[in-house]
Structure formats: C-alpha cells, structure tokens
Design a protein around this motif. Structure first.
Motif, PDB file in Angstrom:
ATOM      1  N   MET A 146       0.843  -1.195   0.000  1.00 36.11           N
ATOM      2  CA  MET A 146       0.000   0.000   0.000  1.00 36.11           C
ATOM      3  C   MET A 146       0.879   1.246   0.000  1.00 36.11           C
ATOM      4  O   MET A 146       1.821   1.361   0.784  1.00 36.11           O
ATOM      5  CB  MET A 146      -0.929   0.000   1.213  1.00 36.11           C
ATOM      6  CG  MET A 146      -2.043  -1.018   1.099  1.00 36.11           C
ATOM      7  SD  MET A 146      -3.224  -0.916   2.453  1.00 36.11           S
ATOM      8  CE  MET A 146      -4.537  -1.998   1.830  1.00 36.11           C
ATOM      9  N   LEU A 147       0.544   2.166  -0.897  1.00 33.43           N
ATOM     10  CA  LEU A 147       1.303   3.403  -1.080  1.00 33.43           C
ATOM     11  C   LEU A 147       0.350   4.563  -0.829  1.00 33.43           C
ATOM     12  O   LEU A 147      -0.626   4.728  -1.552  1.00 33.43           O
ATOM     13  CB  LEU A 147       1.833   3.447  -2.511  1.00 33.43           C
ATOM     14  CG  LEU A 147       2.826   4.531  -2.884  1.00 33.43           C
ATOM     15  CD1 LEU A 147       4.108   4.399  -2.096  1.00 33.43           C
ATOM     16  CD2 LEU A 147       3.112   4.469  -4.379  1.00 33.43           C
ATOM     17  N   THR A 148       0.627   5.383   0.202  1.00 35.00           N
ATOM     18  CA  THR A 148      -0.383   6.362   0.584  1.00 35.00           C
ATOM     19  C   THR A 148       0.177   7.534   1.368  1.00 35.00           C
ATOM     20  O   THR A 148       1.269   7.457   1.933  1.00 35.00           O
ATOM     21  CB  THR A 148      -1.465   5.675   1.434  1.00 35.00           C
ATOM     22  OG1 THR A 148      -2.457   6.614   1.808  1.00 35.00           O
ATOM     23  CG2 THR A 148      -0.854   5.079   2.695  1.00 35.00           C
ATOM     24  N   ALA A 149      -0.596   8.618   1.379  1.00 35.00           N
ATOM     25  CA  ALA A 149      -0.249   9.781   2.180  1.00 35.00           C
ATOM     26  C   ALA A 149      -0.735   9.633   3.614  1.00 35.00           C
ATOM     27  O   ALA A 149      -0.405  10.434   4.482  1.00 35.00           O
ATOM     28  CB  ALA A 149      -0.852  11.041   1.558  1.00 35.00           C
ATOM     29  N   LYS A 150      -1.555   8.601   3.881  1.00 34.68           N
ATOM     30  CA  LYS A 150      -2.052   8.364   5.234  1.00 34.68           C
ATOM     31  C   LYS A 150      -0.916   7.815   6.105  1.00 34.68           C
ATOM     32  O   LYS A 150      -0.475   6.697   5.918  1.00 34.68           O
ATOM     33  CB  LYS A 150      -3.202   7.364   5.216  1.00 34.68           C
ATOM     34  CG  LYS A 150      -4.444   7.834   4.474  1.00 34.68           C
ATOM     35  CD  LYS A 150      -5.532   6.774   4.526  1.00 34.68           C
ATOM     36  CE  LYS A 150      -6.798   7.223   3.830  1.00 34.68           C
ATOM     37  NZ  LYS A 150      -7.861   6.175   3.886  1.00 34.68           N
TER      38      LYS A 150
END
Length: 233
Positions: free
Chosen positions: A81-85
């Motif tokens: 998972m690749l995310t700004a969260k």
C-alpha cells in the motif's frame, strides 16, 4: 524465477507518481502495468499475470482498501500500500485488510524497489515444500520431492514436470487456495501465452493419477469461483 519475469501492477491516480514508479521499476528489469483508478486496476489484475501490486489508497472512484479486499478474495499476491495516510491506525487497517507492506508518501523509489524485491523473494521461497517427503491418508499417497518419487497405494506414479510443480505448491499450503493464474506462473512460467483454463487440464490429469475417484477427489479439491487447494490428511 528471474526478476525481469515479474509483472508489477502500479495503481495511483497521480500521473507523475505513476510515471516515476513505472519508469524506475522498468529500469530495474521489471515489467510494469499501470492503472489510474481502482476499476482499471481490477480489470488489469483479472487479465494479467501479476506478481505484486503497488496500490495507492486515496483514489476518486474506489478506495484502495476496497481494491485490496477485491484482490484478496481471489489471490494472495503480495500487495504494497502506497499512501499519504501516515497515522498508525491507517497503517494497521491497511495491513489488516491483507496488505503485505505499507509505504507512506513521500517515499524513496530505491526503498520501494527493495521492498518489492524482498516480498517477491519471500513469495517465491514460500512455495518450497517444508518437507521433502510426506504421506497422506495412512500412506495412500506418498511424495518424495527430493527424488521426484510419487506413489499411490504403494505403486509408482509418473508425473510430468508441470504436474509435479503444481502438486508441490498445493502440498506446501494445504489450506491455501491457488488461483489458476498463480498455478500457471508456478508450472508454466510467465511466458505462457494461453488461457488460464489450461491449468484445468493439468488438474484433471493429476486427479486421474492420484485419486481413487477423480470425480470425487480427496486431494486435488476445486474451490468454485476461486481455484484449487490440497485436501490430503
């Protein structure tokens, strides 16, 4: 399997990130498919033999969490998972959905590539049988992977190399459901250019060789809508 035979699906709604990740992975010898939204990602995943998914969580049409759930219903392919969260709860939620790793933006392309390679190595190693010899159902079926010896009720059974690879994968994870695409990768390789239903022919042949009644199998079990698993005890 060599690195350049691995197909990576990268999903992100930011074109610059998508282009940068795809370009970097291609320079490292990977084959890369890209999708800008969840719908496109699932369509590609259904058609292509994907070895690993890099999945953005925040997309307009379908949250990455939903894409992850959909993939997990039919495959155990590694997911990053690749995310700004960046909150801990967000990461725990993502891992709880079945993701194998979690990288927050901004990120290093070199680190992402290293994580991908580590997961692919682990996925490949996991398919090596834990034991080289085993028997099921009070000796009804005996397999020695070291010597490539298979016996049914004491009688030698001749398997093709592909049948042996398939049986090895199924035996390693008795409860794991393998999709047809996963079994094709193991037995026929990524260069296979046919239909995923070709694996059904191998399963039919395996059943003819190791089952008492191929129409009511005890070992090579069909999980309808998903794939196959091993049922020996």
């Amino acid at each position: 399997m060599t690195r350049d035979s691995k197909n990576i699906l990268v999903v992100d709604d930011e074109p610059k990130i998508l282009e940068a990740v795809a370009s970097f992975l291609k320079s490292r010898g990977f084959s890369v498919y890209t999708a800008e939204n969840g719908t496109q990602a699932l369509e590609l995943f259904a058609r292509m033999n994907v070895a690993l998914v890099v999945l953005d969580l925040m997309m307009p049409d379908m949250p990455g969490e939903e894409v992850c759930r959909a993939i997990r219903k039919k495959s155990r392919v590694p997911i990053i998972m690749l995310t700004a969260k960046a909150q801990e709860n967000d990461q725990l939620e993502g891992l709880g959905l079945g993701a194998d790793d979690y990288i927050t933006k901004p990120f290093s392309l070199k680190v992402l590539c290293a994580r991908i390679e580590a997961l692919l190595r682990r996925a490949g190693d996991d398919l090596i049988p834990l034991t080289m010899k085993n028997s099921w159902n009070d000796g009804d079926l005996y397999v020695d992977f070291a010597q490539n010896v298979i016996r049914k009720q004491g009688r030698p059974v001749s398997l093709t190399p592909n049948e042996l690879k398939i049986l090895s994968a199924l035996v390693k994870y008795p409860g794991k459901v393998f999709t047809r695409a996963e079994l094709i990768t193991l037995a026929l390789g990524d260069e296979f250019d046919g239909y995923d239903r070709a694996i059904d022919s191998h399963m039919k042949n395996l059943r003819q060789k190791i089952e008492d009644d191929p129409r009511s199998p005890a070992y090579i079990l069909t999980v309808h809508g998903l794939g196959y698993k091993f049922g020996g005890e």
